[in-house]
Design a protein around this motif. Structure first.
Motif, short mmCIF file in Angstrom:
data_model
loop_
_atom_site.label_atom_id
_atom_site.label_comp_id
_atom_site.label_asym_id
_atom_site.label_seq_id
_atom_site.Cartn_x
_atom_site.Cartn_y
_atom_site.Cartn_z
N GLY A 20 0.84 -1.14 -0.03
CA GLY A 20 -0.02 -0.01 -0.17
C GLY A 20 0.85 1.43 0.07
O GLY A 20 2.02 1.04 -0.44
N HIS A 21 0.30 2.40 0.27
CA HIS A 21 0.89 3.78 0.51
C HIS A 21 0.12 4.48 1.31
O HIS A 21 -0.94 4.94 1.23
N MET A 22 1.19 4.95 2.39
CA MET A 22 0.24 5.54 3.55
C MET A 22 0.75 7.29 3.34
O MET A 22 1.87 7.57 2.97
N LEU A 24 -0.58 9.65 5.79
CA LEU A 24 -0.64 10.25 7.23
C LEU A 24 -1.15 8.89 8.09
O LEU A 24 -1.71 8.20 7.59
N PRO A 25 -0.45 8.98 9.45
CA PRO A 25 -0.02 9.79 9.98
C PRO A 25 1.94 9.75 9.49
O PRO A 25 2.54 10.79 10.17
N LEU A 26 2.41 8.99 8.75
CA LEU A 26 3.72 9.13 8.23
C LEU A 26 3.53 8.69 6.58
O LEU A 26 2.56 7.92 5.98
N ALA A 27 4.40 9.37 5.84
CA ALA A 27 4.33 9.13 4.46
C ALA A 27 5.14 7.85 4.06
O ALA A 27 6.44 8.23 4.38
N GLN A 28 4.60 6.90 3.54
CA GLN A 28 5.77 5.75 3.39
C GLN A 28 4.98 4.70 2.20
O GLN A 28 3.76 4.52 2.44
N LYS A 29 5.72 4.33 1.43
CA LYS A 29 5.12 3.24 0.54
C LYS A 29 5.24 2.07 1.14
O LYS A 29 6.47 1.72 1.67
N ILE A 30 4.43 1.11 1.07
CA ILE A 30 4.45 -0.26 1.54
C ILE A 30 4.95 -1.10 0.56
O ILE A 30 3.94 -1.65 -0.35
N LYS A 31 5.94 -1.66 0.33
CA LYS A 31 6.28 -2.56 -0.77
C LYS A 31 5.56 -4.05 -0.30
O LYS A 31 5.52 -4.20 0.77
N PRO A 32 5.34 -4.72 -1.20
CA PRO A 32 4.69 -6.16 -0.89
C PRO A 32 5.53 -6.90 -0.06
O PRO A 32 6.76 -7.08 -0.47
N GLN A 33 4.80 -7.31 1.00
CA GLN A 33 5.44 -8.52 2.06
C GLN A 33 5.43 -9.58 1.42
O GLN A 33 4.07 -10.20 1.26
N ALA A 34 6.37 -10.62 1.90
CA ALA A 34 6.28 -11.81 1.44
C ALA A 34 5.57 -12.40 0.22
O ALA A 34 5.03 -13.36 -0.07
N TYR A 35 6.03 -11.52 -0.83
CA TYR A 35 5.65 -11.78 -2.41
C TYR A 35 6.13 -12.87 -2.87
O TYR A 35 7.44 -13.31 -2.82
N VAL A 36 5.20 -13.90 -3.55
CA VAL A 36 5.94 -14.89 -4.25
C VAL A 36 5.01 -15.18 -5.55
O VAL A 36 3.78 -14.81 -5.74
N LYS A 37 5.70 -15.82 -6.58
CA LYS A 37 5.30 -15.91 -7.77
C LYS A 37 5.58 -17.35 -8.25
O LYS A 37 6.63 -17.80 -8.17
N LEU A 38 4.51 -18.04 -8.94
CA LEU A 38 4.96 -19.14 -9.29
C LEU A 38 5.37 -19.26 -10.94
O LEU A 38 4.80 -18.50 -11.79
N PRO A 39 6.60 -20.05 -11.44
CA PRO A 39 7.07 -19.91 -12.73
C PRO A 39 5.89 -20.64 -13.48
O PRO A 39 5.07 -21.46 -13.17
#
Length: 281
Positions: A20-22, A24-39
């Motif tokens: 996601g992307h916050m 307020l109350p702080l500005a920060q992009k949340i990168k995908p956590q525990a991302y996994v992709k199947l070949p």
């Protein structure tokens, strides 16, 4: 069987715990956590995460994702794909909490034909609460219904369309529905030559004594924002000539989507997953 033997299936499944992307109350992009992709060739892959915390805004104790794709070992069956995203002890600003959120999709693509059988077995919310109050949910894991006969698209199944239409009606009773959500829940594409995208939810109705109002799977919380539960997107495309059979079916599920304003501002998605495998020829 000669057609089945000659066919090749390309797997596609991916999942993430949180992104996601916050603002307020702080500005920060949340990168995908525990991302996994199947070949494309399939196999099994998993990711785990623990003790995540974005200050005191978003946290979870543990989480994991997994994807798997293999030929089904039952005679006469095709290719099976599984994707799972699980979050435990989720806490978002002490407003939205849950002991466990589980999203899971499994599909089986047939040896002959293209439209897969789909199940959401295992998908659930455990002790989902808003401001400390339990959220009661009417969760429909059989929303899609049985696999349509003769390889017909799900978007042409009258029982499924009826259920989606009723969901859209409930969502549109929201008095201040965000424009983007209005566009998502105002109708179904019907042009046979175009991809047919349907936005709906595995949650038919939500309820509880928490502050705010429920509009089907949408919950509006004053001074917080809009919560979208078990948002499901089905897209069928690459239709075969005159038969109208879709060669490709995409299924996208997000268990919790937040559009926040006031005490916090930003957008967050929790327990996301997608499948989009395809067989050739």
């Amino acid at each position: 069987m000669s057609e089945a033997i000659e066919r090749v299936h390309l797997y596609h499944a991916e999942a993430a715990i949180l992104e996601g992307h916050m603002r307020l109350p702080l500005a920060q992009k949340i990168k995908p956590q525990a991302y996994v992709k199947l070949p494309e060739e399939g196999g099994y892959f998993a990711q785990r995460a623990a003790d995540y915390g974005l200050e005191a805004v978003i946290s979870f104790r543990s989480a994991y994702t997994q994807v798997a794709g293999n030929p089904d070992d039952k005679p006469g069956h095709g290719w099976s794909t599984l994707v799972t995203s699980v979050v435990e002890e989720l806490n978002i600003l002490d407003v939205v909490t849950a002991d466990r959120v589980v999203g899971q999709i499994a599909t089986e693509h047939p040896l002959i034909g293209y439209v897969p059988h789909v199940t959401f077995l295992g998908t659930r919310f455990e002790n989902l609460r808003i401001a400390g109050h339990p959220v009661k949910l009417d969760l429909d894991l059989n929303l899609l219904g049985p696999k349509p006969e003769n390889d017909a698209p799900y978007s042409k199944a009258s029982s499924f369309i009826d259920r989606v239409t009723n969901q859209h009606k409930r969502a549109r009773t929201h008095p201040s529905l965000l424009l983007e959500l209005i566009n998502r829940y105002t109708g179904l594409q019907s042009m046979p030559e175009d991809p047919q995208s349907i936005e709906c939810s595995l949650v038919n109705q939500s309820d509880g004594s928490f502050p705010g109002q429920c509009f089907g799977h949408l919950i509006e919380i004053p001074n917080f924002g809009t919560i979208i539960l078990a948002a499901l997107r089905l897209e069928q495309s690459d239709y075969q000539g005159k038969t109208g059979i879709p060669k490709q079916t995409l299924i996208d599920l997000t268990m919790i989507e937040l559009r926040m304003g006031c005490i916090a501002s930003g957008s967050v998605k929790v327990a996301q997953m997608r499948l989009n495998g395809m067989s050739h020829p």
